[in-house]
Motif scaffolding. Structure first.
Motif, PDB file in Angstrom:
ATOM      1  N   ALA A  69       0.855  -1.180   0.000  1.00  0.00           N
ATOM      2  CA  ALA A  69       0.000   0.000   0.000  1.00  0.00           C
ATOM      3  C   ALA A  69       0.895   1.235   0.000  1.00  0.00           C
ATOM      4  CB  ALA A  69      -0.936  -0.005   1.205  1.00  0.00           C
ATOM      5  N   THR A  70       0.274   2.414   0.046  1.00  0.00           N
ATOM      6  CA  THR A  70       1.017   3.667   0.009  1.00  0.00           C
ATOM      7  C   THR A  70       0.491   4.630   1.065  1.00  0.00           C
ATOM      8  OG1 THR A  70      -0.473   4.689  -1.603  1.00  0.00           O
ATOM      9  CG2 THR A  70       1.362   3.398  -2.486  1.00  0.00           C
ATOM     10  N   SER A 117      11.932  15.441   8.909  1.00  0.00           N
ATOM     11  CA  SER A 117      10.531  15.451   9.336  1.00  0.00           C
ATOM     12  C   SER A 117       9.756  14.224   8.877  1.00  0.00           C
ATOM     13  CB  SER A 117       9.849  16.730   8.847  1.00  0.00           C
ATOM     14  OG  SER A 117      10.222  17.825   9.659  1.00  0.00           O
ATOM     15  N   LEU A 118      10.039  13.716   7.673  1.00  0.00           N
ATOM     16  CA  LEU A 118       9.298  12.578   7.131  1.00  0.00           C
ATOM     17  C   LEU A 118      10.263  11.573   6.515  1.00  0.00           C
ATOM     18  CD1 LEU A 118       6.439  14.506   5.245  1.00  0.00           C
ATOM     19  CD2 LEU A 118       6.330  13.535   7.557  1.00  0.00           C
ATOM     20  N   ARG A 119       9.899  10.299   6.612  1.00  0.00           N
ATOM     21  CA  ARG A 119      10.626   9.242   5.915  1.00  0.00           C
ATOM     22  C   ARG A 119       9.627   8.173   5.500  1.00  0.00           C
ATOM     23  NH1 ARG A 119      15.746   6.181   4.765  1.00  0.00           N
ATOM     24  NH2 ARG A 119      14.954   4.066   4.524  1.00  0.00           N
ATOM     25  N   PHE A 120       9.717   7.726   4.239  1.00  0.00           N
ATOM     26  CA  PHE A 120       8.812   6.713   3.704  1.00  0.00           C
ATOM     27  C   PHE A 120       9.621   5.547   3.158  1.00  0.00           C
ATOM     28  CE2 PHE A 120       6.824  10.858   3.250  1.00  0.00           C
ATOM     29  CZ  PHE A 120       5.577  10.645   3.821  1.00  0.00           C
ATOM     30  N   ASP A 121       9.204   4.334   3.519  1.00  0.00           N
ATOM     31  CA  ASP A 121       9.837   3.129   3.001  1.00  0.00           C
ATOM     32  C   ASP A 121       9.003   2.460   1.919  1.00  0.00           C
ATOM     33  OD1 ASP A 121      12.080   3.375   4.617  1.00  0.00           O
ATOM     34  OD2 ASP A 121      11.150   2.287   6.273  1.00  0.00           O
ATOM     35  N   VAL A 122       7.868   3.066   1.566  1.00  0.00           N
ATOM     36  CA  VAL A 122       7.062   2.622   0.423  1.00  0.00           C
ATOM     37  C   VAL A 122       6.747   3.862  -0.407  1.00  0.00           C
ATOM     38  CG1 VAL A 122       6.057   0.613   1.585  1.00  0.00           C
ATOM     39  CG2 VAL A 122       4.922   2.831   1.757  1.00  0.00           C
TER      40      VAL A 122
END
Length: 358
Positions: free
Chosen positions: A243-244, A259-264
């Protein structure tokens, strides 16, 4: 069930599983439990847990105003097989006779010892709203821990929460959520909330989010500031599979190391973000880097200052719930651009002076 909150724009229509967000009423068919003391809250949580009288019924736990001290042991509910929805709705009048407007008036406080609130309900919708979770100190998700250590299969939604001054030695200083959902539903929804001054000894100083399926998970109309992680994602570390994430109308500022980190693969749109850490591919749309000039963060006042670029430049909405302080968006028959973050700027929007912004 699709969302009560719809976001429209170049990304198309997105829906978030937040039900009747701006409405104080409750489901007439659900069990209704009122808690006005810490002991009553523990008892209500036990009644909707495994072995409790209402574990297999849709339930609402209404919490009255005031400070509810944990006494060193987190408030906890565990129901590992039920499919019945749990709605914990705080900031009611005394004796739960109705819910007044305004910012959250229910404070769950761990006093620096142990976690604040733990919920394990992996096969049912969990909805938490209108409360302050503060001063937790735990291994994971010190302010709020949902479905840690379980194989989650359903949604978790947060609305009008303040999560502040919590510390976790592991992931999720303020919040840890693990969630999943069917293909047409978002696993995690966070709206109109403030996540500030939390710390983590690992990843996700403010929040650590894990999804394992479902439609797009959403964070919107939320301020994430002054959180710190030893690892990655000082504000929010978002990970998972299948998913996202979609972040919109958010102020994410002053978090360490980013501030933000995404692994997808994810999208950040119509937001004010100082730094997104390297990770999976992130699509950005109308993202600015403007110091929000928070009015008095040392005193917990994270309303943005005189920054016109944050007014009416958030995500386009056809319908949204209220902001964190319960100011509704002005009614509109068409698309409306929200202010960024958890609070509307009533100086610009309504012509009030600084003393009347709450």
């Amino acid at each position: 069930m699709r969302s009560a909150l719809s976001i429209r724009g170049r990304r198309g229509a997105l829906m978030i599983g937040l039900l009747a967000l701006a409405h104080p009423s409750r489901d007439a068919d659900a069990a209704f439990l009122c808690a006005t003391t810490a002991d009553e809250l523990r008892d209500a949580l036990a009644q909707v847990s495994d072995g409790g009288a209402y574990v297999d019924e849709d339930s609402v736990i209404a919490i009255g105003p005031g400070t509810f001290a944990t006494g060193g042991t987190p408030f906890r509910s565990e129901a590992l097989t039920t499919t019945a929805k749990l709605d914990i709705m705080a900031s009611w009048n005394p004796h739960c006779g109705g819910r007044p407007s305004g910012p959250p008036t229910t404070v769950l406080d761990a006093g620096g010892v142990g976690g604040v609130l733990v919920v394990k309900r992996p096969h049912a919708f969990v909805y938490l709203r209108r409360m302050v979770l503060q001063n937790g100190n735990a291994d994971v998700g010190a302010g709020l821990q949902v479905n840690y250590g379980t194989e989650s299969a359903y949604e978790v939604s947060l609305y009008q929460l303040i999560v502040r001054n919590n510390h976790a030695s592991g992931n999720g200083g303020g919040i840890y959520i693990a969630a999943s959902a069917p293909p047409d539903m978002g696993a995690i929804g966070i709206a109109s909330s403030l996540i500030v001054d939390n710390t983590s000894g690992s990843d996700g100083g403010g929040a650590y989010l894990v999804i394992s399926g479902g439609y797009t998970s959403i964070v919107n109309l939320t301020t994430v500031a002054s959180n710190t992680a030893v690892g990655t994602g000082g504000g929010i570390a978002a990970t998972g599979s299948a998913a996202t994430y979609d972040v919109s109308g958010v102020i994410a500022w002053g978090n360490t190391p980013a501030s933000l980190r995404f692994d997808v693969p994810s999208t950040v749109a119509s937001s004010d973000v100082d730094l997104i850490a390297p990770g999976a591919a992130v699509t950005t749309e109308e993202v600015v880097q403007l110091d929000p000039m928070f009015l008095d963060p040392a005193a917990g006042d994270y309303r943005f200052g005189n920054v016109p670029g944050l007014v009416g430049t958030g995500a386009p909405f056809n319908y949204v719930p209220a902001y964190l302080d319960d100011y509704p968006l002005p009614p509109t028959g068409g698309e409306y651009r929200a202010d960024m973050g958890a609070y509307t700027d009533v100086i610009f929007r309504y012509g009030d002076d600084g003393g009347s912004r709450l």
